[in-house]
Motif scaffolding. Structure first.
Motif, PDB file in Angstrom:
ATOM      1  N   LEU A 115      38.578  40.286  44.547  1.00 48.50           N
ATOM      2  CA  LEU A 115      37.570  40.477  43.493  1.00 48.50           C
ATOM      3  C   LEU A 115      37.209  41.947  43.349  1.00 48.50           C
ATOM      4  O   LEU A 115      36.993  42.435  42.229  1.00 48.50           O
ATOM      5  N   LYS A 116      37.177  42.662  44.476  1.00 51.45           N
ATOM      6  CA  LYS A 116      36.868  44.098  44.404  1.00 51.45           C
ATOM      7  C   LYS A 116      37.925  44.829  43.590  1.00 51.45           C
ATOM      8  O   LYS A 116      37.623  45.742  42.829  1.00 51.45           O
ATOM      9  N   ARG A 117      39.178  44.405  43.761  1.00 50.14           N
ATOM     10  CA  ARG A 117      40.252  45.054  43.001  1.00 50.14           C
ATOM     11  C   ARG A 117      40.129  44.790  41.504  1.00 50.14           C
ATOM     12  O   ARG A 117      40.723  45.496  40.697  1.00 50.14           O
ATOM     13  N   LEU A 118      39.416  43.746  41.144  1.00 44.53           N
ATOM     14  CA  LEU A 118      39.255  43.415  39.724  1.00 44.53           C
ATOM     15  C   LEU A 118      37.929  43.923  39.149  1.00 44.53           C
ATOM     16  O   LEU A 118      37.647  43.717  37.976  1.00 44.53           O
ATOM     17  N   GLU A 119      37.140  44.591  39.997  1.00 45.88           N
ATOM     18  CA  GLU A 119      35.811  45.031  39.549  1.00 45.88           C
ATOM     19  C   GLU A 119      35.865  45.933  38.326  1.00 45.88           C
ATOM     20  O   GLU A 119      34.968  45.906  37.488  1.00 45.88           O
ATOM     21  N   TYR A 120      36.954  46.754  38.255  1.00 43.21           N
ATOM     22  CA  TYR A 120      37.048  47.736  37.163  1.00 43.21           C
ATOM     23  C   TYR A 120      37.017  47.067  35.786  1.00 43.21           C
ATOM     24  O   TYR A 120      36.743  47.716  34.782  1.00 43.21           O
ATOM     25  N   ARG A 121      37.295  45.775  35.755  1.00 45.24           N
ATOM     26  CA  ARG A 121      37.331  45.084  34.464  1.00 45.24           C
ATOM     27  C   ARG A 121      35.932  44.798  33.917  1.00 45.24           C
ATOM     28  O   ARG A 121      35.789  44.440  32.756  1.00 45.24           O
ATOM     29  N   GLY A 122      34.930  44.941  34.793  1.00 44.05           N
ATOM     30  CA  GLY A 122      33.560  44.679  34.373  1.00 44.05           C
ATOM     31  C   GLY A 122      33.187  43.227  34.609  1.00 44.05           C
ATOM     32  O   GLY A 122      34.041  42.342  34.536  1.00 44.05           O
ATOM     33  N   TYR A 123      31.928  42.970  34.937  1.00 51.38           N
ATOM     34  CA  TYR A 123      31.456  41.606  35.195  1.00 51.38           C
ATOM     35  C   TYR A 123      29.941  41.640  35.338  1.00 51.38           C
ATOM     36  O   TYR A 123      29.345  42.714  35.523  1.00 51.38           O
ATOM     37  N   ASP A 124      29.314  40.466  35.253  1.00 51.20           N
ATOM     38  CA  ASP A 124      27.856  40.404  35.387  1.00 51.20           C
ATOM     39  C   ASP A 124      27.405  39.539  36.550  1.00 51.20           C
ATOM     40  O   ASP A 124      26.219  39.506  36.884  1.00 51.20           O
ATOM     41  N   SER A 125      28.332  38.796  37.142  1.00 47.73           N
ATOM     42  CA  SER A 125      27.994  37.939  38.280  1.00 47.73           C
ATOM     43  C   SER A 125      29.293  37.549  38.970  1.00 47.73           C
ATOM     44  O   SER A 125      30.381  37.790  38.421  1.00 47.73           O
ATOM     45  N   ALA A 126      29.173  36.964  40.143  1.00 46.44           N
ATOM     46  CA  ALA A 126      30.387  36.627  40.893  1.00 46.44           C
ATOM     47  C   ALA A 126      30.135  35.413  41.773  1.00 46.44           C
ATOM     48  O   ALA A 126      28.973  35.086  42.082  1.00 46.44           O
ATOM     49  N   GLY A 127      31.227  34.758  42.156  1.00 48.14           N
ATOM     50  CA  GLY A 127      31.058  33.587  43.012  1.00 48.14           C
ATOM     51  C   GLY A 127      32.349  33.232  43.726  1.00 48.14           C
ATOM     52  O   GLY A 127      33.430  33.730  43.392  1.00 48.14           O
ATOM     53  N   ILE A 128      32.199  32.359  44.707  1.00 45.68           N
ATOM     54  CA  ILE A 128      33.339  31.968  45.521  1.00 45.68           C
ATOM     55  C   ILE A 128      33.166  30.506  45.948  1.00 45.68           C
ATOM     56  O   ILE A 128      32.028  30.060  46.152  1.00 45.68           O
ATOM     57  N   ALA A 129      34.265  29.764  46.025  1.00 42.61           N
ATOM     58  CA  ALA A 129      34.235  28.403  46.581  1.00 42.61           C
ATOM     59  C   ALA A 129      35.333  28.316  47.618  1.00 42.61           C
ATOM     60  O   ALA A 129      36.466  28.759  47.382  1.00 42.61           O
ATOM     61  N   VAL A 130      34.984  27.773  48.786  1.00 38.59           N
ATOM     62  CA  VAL A 130      35.924  27.701  49.892  1.00 38.59           C
ATOM     63  C   VAL A 130      35.886  26.290  50.471  1.00 38.59           C
ATOM     64  O   VAL A 130      34.855  25.633  50.471  1.00 38.59           O
ATOM     65  N   CYS A 131      37.035  25.840  50.959  1.00 37.61           N
ATOM     66  CA  CYS A 131      37.126  24.481  51.491  1.00 37.61           C
ATOM     67  C   CYS A 131      38.123  24.471  52.651  1.00 37.61           C
ATOM     68  O   CYS A 131      38.907  25.403  52.786  1.00 37.61           O
ATOM     69  N   GLY A 132      38.078  23.428  53.448  1.00 42.66           N
ATOM     70  CA  GLY A 132      39.107  23.273  54.472  1.00 42.66           C
ATOM     71  C   GLY A 132      38.600  23.391  55.889  1.00 42.66           C
ATOM     72  O   GLY A 132      39.388  23.413  56.829  1.00 42.66           O
TER      73      GLY A 132
END
Ligand code: GLU
Length: 200
Positions: free
Chosen positions: A21-38
């Motif tokens: 996600l950090k590598r994609l930060e340059y694209r701009g965003y207003d919020s972030a999230g993650i879902a993990v399982c297993g």
């Protein structure tokens, strides 16, 4: 333009996704999230308004772990840039989650129909219709068998119009990420494992 990252593998999944996600930060965003399982605790979701460091702080206060997961940086098109509207979005069962880039043009019609069918929505986004559509097509058949997640996502995507990319994971299909797109291609990059990907 948001970013989508998914990872299945032996590394610690949360740092891999946050790095993506950090590598994609340059694209701009207003919020972030993650879902993990297993890790036997079902789907765990963390979300935050604003910068990725806010999401990292949420994760620091309430850590999560697993073997597969998806992450998202959102640039809102439908619904305010709040934590509630930040992806990933869940179905009614909480066993399926979706991240999505783009716009579902026919989401109003789909949402109305899904509500009539009994689905409960908790966000203002167009994205949430995808989670409920996958839920609908993922239900067990009368003989007890169930469609695969790929099959359910394929049927759900068949209902959508617009230009988009999405990724879906489910508790009941461990170590699998189903991704789909309509429009510009989802680019595959190896972050640190061949089965991780980023969508652009
Ligand atoms: N349309 C979706 C939303 O508003 C996705 C936006 C994006 O591409 O980040 O949540």
């Amino acid at each position: 333009m948001c970013g989508i990252v998914g990872y299945v593998g032996k590394k610690r999944v949360v740092p891999v996704i946050i790095d993506g996600l950090k590598r994609l930060e340059y694209r701009g965003y207003d919020s972030a999230g993650i879902a993990v399982c297993g890790n036997g605790e079902g789907l765990q979701i963390r979300r935050a308004e604003g910068k990725l460091r806010n999401l990292e702080e949420v994760i620091r206060l309430k850590p999560l772990d697993g073997t597969y997961g998806i992450g998202h940086t959102r640039w809102a098109t439908h619904g305010r840039p709040t934590e509630e509207n930040a992806h990933p979005h869940r179905d009614c069962t909480g066993r399926v989650v979706v991240v999505h880039n783009g716009i579902i043009e026919n989401y109003v019609v789909l949402k109305k129909k899904l509500i009539e069918e009994g689905h409960k929505f908790s966000t203002e986004t167009d994205t949430e219709v995808i989670a409920h559509l996958v839920e609908k097509y993922y239900l067990k058949r009368s003989n007890g068998s169930r469609p695969s997640l790929e099959e359910a996502v394929r049927k759900a995507v068949g209902q959508l119009s617009g230009v988009f990319a999405l990724a879906v994971i489910a508790v009941d299909e461990p170590n699998k990420i189903v991704a789909a797109r309509n429009g510009p291609p989802a680019a595959r990059h190896s972050l640190s494992h061949p089965r991780s990907f980023l969508s652009r």
